[in-house]
Design an enzyme around this catalytic site. Structure first.
Site, PDB file in Angstrom:
ATOM      1  N   HIS A 196      22.148   7.947  41.535  1.00 17.16           N
ATOM      2  CA  HIS A 196      23.667   7.565  41.407  1.00 17.16           C
ATOM      3  C   HIS A 196      24.585   8.224  42.388  1.00 17.16           C
ATOM      4  CE1 HIS A 196      25.046   9.134  38.646  1.00 17.16           C
ATOM      5  NE2 HIS A 196      26.079   9.013  38.525  1.00 17.16           N
TER       6      HIS A 196
HETATM    7  C1  UD1 Z   1      30.662   6.916  38.654  1.00 20.27           C
HETATM    8  C2  UD1 Z   1      31.521   8.663  38.333  1.00 20.27           C
HETATM    9  C3  UD1 Z   1      30.376   9.005  37.997  1.00 20.27           C
HETATM   10  C4  UD1 Z   1      29.258   8.485  37.698  1.00 20.27           C
HETATM   11  C5  UD1 Z   1      29.163   7.019  37.145  1.00 20.27           C
HETATM   12  C6  UD1 Z   1      28.491   6.972  36.152  1.00 20.27           C
HETATM   13  C7  UD1 Z   1      33.664   8.775  39.863  1.00 20.27           C
HETATM   14  C8  UD1 Z   1      34.076   9.917  40.518  1.00 20.27           C
HETATM   15  N1  UD1 Z   1      31.832   9.073  39.884  1.00 20.27           N
HETATM   16  O1  UD1 Z   1      31.059   6.730  39.970  1.00 20.27           O
HETATM   17  O2  UD1 Z   1      30.943  10.239  37.427  1.00 20.27           O
HETATM   18  O3  UD1 Z   1      28.018   9.254  37.055  1.00 20.27           O
HETATM   19  O4  UD1 Z   1      29.996   6.527  37.845  1.00 20.27           O
HETATM   20  O5  UD1 Z   1      27.738   5.688  36.933  1.00 20.27           O
HETATM   21  O6  UD1 Z   1      34.690   8.367  38.765  1.00 20.27           O
HETATM   22  N2  UD1 Z   1      30.080  -0.606  42.509  1.00 20.27           N
HETATM   23  C9  UD1 Z   1      28.960  -1.583  42.421  1.00 20.27           C
HETATM   24  N3  UD1 Z   1      29.247  -2.008  40.390  1.00 20.27           N
HETATM   25  C10 UD1 Z   1      30.690  -1.487  39.710  1.00 20.27           C
HETATM   26  C11 UD1 Z   1      30.271  -0.062  40.139  1.00 20.27           C
HETATM   27  C12 UD1 Z   1      29.465   0.273  42.156  1.00 20.27           C
HETATM   28  O7  UD1 Z   1      28.324  -2.207  43.148  1.00 20.27           O
HETATM   29  O8  UD1 Z   1      30.580  -2.080  38.975  1.00 20.27           O
HETATM   30  C13 UD1 Z   1      29.159   0.332  43.762  1.00 20.27           C
HETATM   31  C14 UD1 Z   1      30.604  -0.340  44.863  1.00 20.27           C
HETATM   32  O9  UD1 Z   1      29.304  -0.259  45.966  1.00 20.27           O
HETATM   33  C15 UD1 Z   1      31.016   1.588  45.152  1.00 20.27           C
HETATM   34  C16 UD1 Z   1      30.169   2.634  44.234  1.00 20.27           C
HETATM   35  O10 UD1 Z   1      28.750   1.765  43.199  1.00 20.27           O
HETATM   36  O11 UD1 Z   1      31.443   1.962  46.068  1.00 20.27           O
HETATM   37  C17 UD1 Z   1      30.598   3.008  43.398  1.00 20.27           C
HETATM   38  O12 UD1 Z   1      31.329   3.263  42.139  1.00 20.27           O
HETATM   39  P1  UD1 Z   1      31.989   4.232  41.870  1.00 20.27           P
HETATM   40  O13 UD1 Z   1      32.973   3.597  40.750  1.00 20.27           O
HETATM   41  O14 UD1 Z   1      33.796   4.396  42.229  1.00 20.27           O
HETATM   42  O15 UD1 Z   1      31.797   5.198  41.396  1.00 20.27           O
HETATM   43  P2  UD1 Z   1      30.406   5.466  41.133  1.00 20.27           P
HETATM   44  O16 UD1 Z   1      29.095   5.497  41.775  1.00 20.27           O
HETATM   45  O17 UD1 Z   1      29.646   4.293  39.870  1.00 20.27           O
END
Ligand code: UD1
Length: 352
Positions: A196
């Site tokens: 991820h």
């Molecule tokens: C976050 C954490 C990372 C952790 C990871 C575990 C930060 C900087 N990063 O990364 O350290 O290892 O979580 O999963 O905080 N999205 C969804 N649904 C959700 C969550 C995310 O669709 O419930 C998608 C969205 O399109 C978004 C992307 O995932 O653009 C990123 O989500 P984000 O929470 O910003 O960071 P993670 O990559 O999940």
């Protein structure tokens, strides 16, 4: 005197990490622990599902900040958290991990003059291109109590003139309690994959390379891949999904227990997650980490850091390696008491 603690979580790994502390806090009448969910992860399978799985009390609020750029996501959390912390007025804000939710919690609490306590303090990859590395450093430097999961983390903090307390790892606590109920799996005939990190999945060329390496592996061994929403979106956007689907078992994000079951049943784990590297090490699995650095240096040996183009060749080396030793006396993460107990004892003795 009753001490009020607000725990700030918002993502899947934070809920898992905090779960033993939330549960054990019920045994401390002098502590009143309440949870705030930022809603950084907003899919049910990435967030609420873990409150149910670990039978945790509902958070007092879900801020539902969702995703966005780092600045807008963190900014929204800062604004929302400020009013919650002003009205709750806790003695301590407890923060697990290194996500943007952790960063926001630490900034708001320390600016309000509330003591910050950090779970998983002192982890360092020394790679400032990782958003989590920036977050960890800020959170640690805002914290009054720095709960470190390993001696290496205490040493890292010392280099920054910070005083860490070695508590052991709450993630180890979660895993060892699950292992008491899980039957060992002798098949070990699959490859378990999670990916991820933006550096691996946000770039078309890199993700295509990783996918082609995984497809090569699938010619030799079954590949099981629960897909993070970020990765799912990018597979679709880069038009890689149908190719992957043909060769690889794509799953929705799994529960904690199912993740550990699938890892136990695997021969090799391929990941870019921080937490999974530790879990895979504790399960004595050969691990390919698609990163150039790791904060969990104790895992190196069983765990190899590889570039995307070297995944398949490393897999070939590992699959033919002899059996992995099934037990290890040496566990760098383990203290002789549960980490959550040491954390809560320290919180209950905190003055001022
Ligand atoms: C976050 C954490 C990372 C952790 C990871 C575990 C930060 C900087 N990063 O990364 O350290 O290892 O979580 O999963 O905080 N999205 C969804 N649904 C959700 C969550 C995310 O669709 O419930 C998608 C969205 O399109 C978004 C992307 O995932 O653009 C990123 O989500 P984000 O929470 O910003 O960071 P993670 O990559 O999940």
């Amino acid at each position: 005197m009753l001490k009020k603690i607000v725990l700030v979580v918002g993502t899947r790994p934070q809920i898992i990490k905090a779960s033993p502390v939330i549960k054990r806090a019920e045994q401390y009448p002098e502590l009143k622990l309440r949870t705030v969910n930022t809603g950084q992860h907003y899919d049910e399978l990435m967030n609420e599902v873990f409150f149910k799985e670990f039978k945790l009390p509902d958070p007092i609020v879900n801020l539902r900040v969702g995703s966005g750029s780092h600045a807008s996501q963190t900014g929204k959390m800062i604004l929302e958290l400020e009013s919650v912390l002003v009205s709750e007025s806790p003695d301590v804000v407890l923060i697990p991990g290194d996500t943007n939710s952790a960063l926001a919690g630490a900034i708001v609490a320390s600016k309000l003059g509330i003591s910050v306590a950090h779970i998983e303090s002192g982890a360092r990859s020394y790679d400032m291109s990782m958003p989590e590395e920036i977050n960890r450093r800020v959170v640690d430097h805002c914290s009054k109590l720095l709960f470190a999961v390993s001696r290496a983390c205490v040493d890292n903090l010392k280099k920054e003139r910070l005083d860490g307390l070695f508590t052991g790892d709450t993630m180890y606590e979660v895993l060892s309690s699950l292992l008491r109920t899980l039957a060992p799996n002798s098949a070990c005939d699959s490859v378990f994959v999670t990916l991820h990190r933006p550096s691996n999945v946000d770039n078309r060329e890199t993700l295509s390379k990783i996918v082609s390496e995984l497809c090569n592996i699938s010619e030799v061994m079954r590949v099981v891949f629960p897909v993070h929403p970020r990765t799912r979106e990018n597979l679709r956007m880069f038009k890689l999904e149908s190719l992957v689907k043909e060769k690889i078992e794509l799953l929705d994000p799994l529960s904690y227990e199912e993740t550990m079951r699938r890892m136990l049943a695997s021969r090799v784990v391929i990941t870019d997650s921080g937490g999974l590297q530790k879990e895979s090490f504790w399960l004595r699995k050969l691990t390919i980490t698609v990163r150039s650095t790791t904060e969990w240096i104790e895992t190196l040996g069983l765990n190899r850091l590889v570039k995307p183009q070297d995944i398949y060749s490393t897999f070939c080396l590992l699959k033919d390696a002899g059996d992995v030793p099934q037990s290890s006396e040496y566990n760098p993460f383990l203290a002789n008491r549960p980490a959550s107990e040491l954390i809560l004892n320290t919180l209950s003795h905190l003055n001022g």
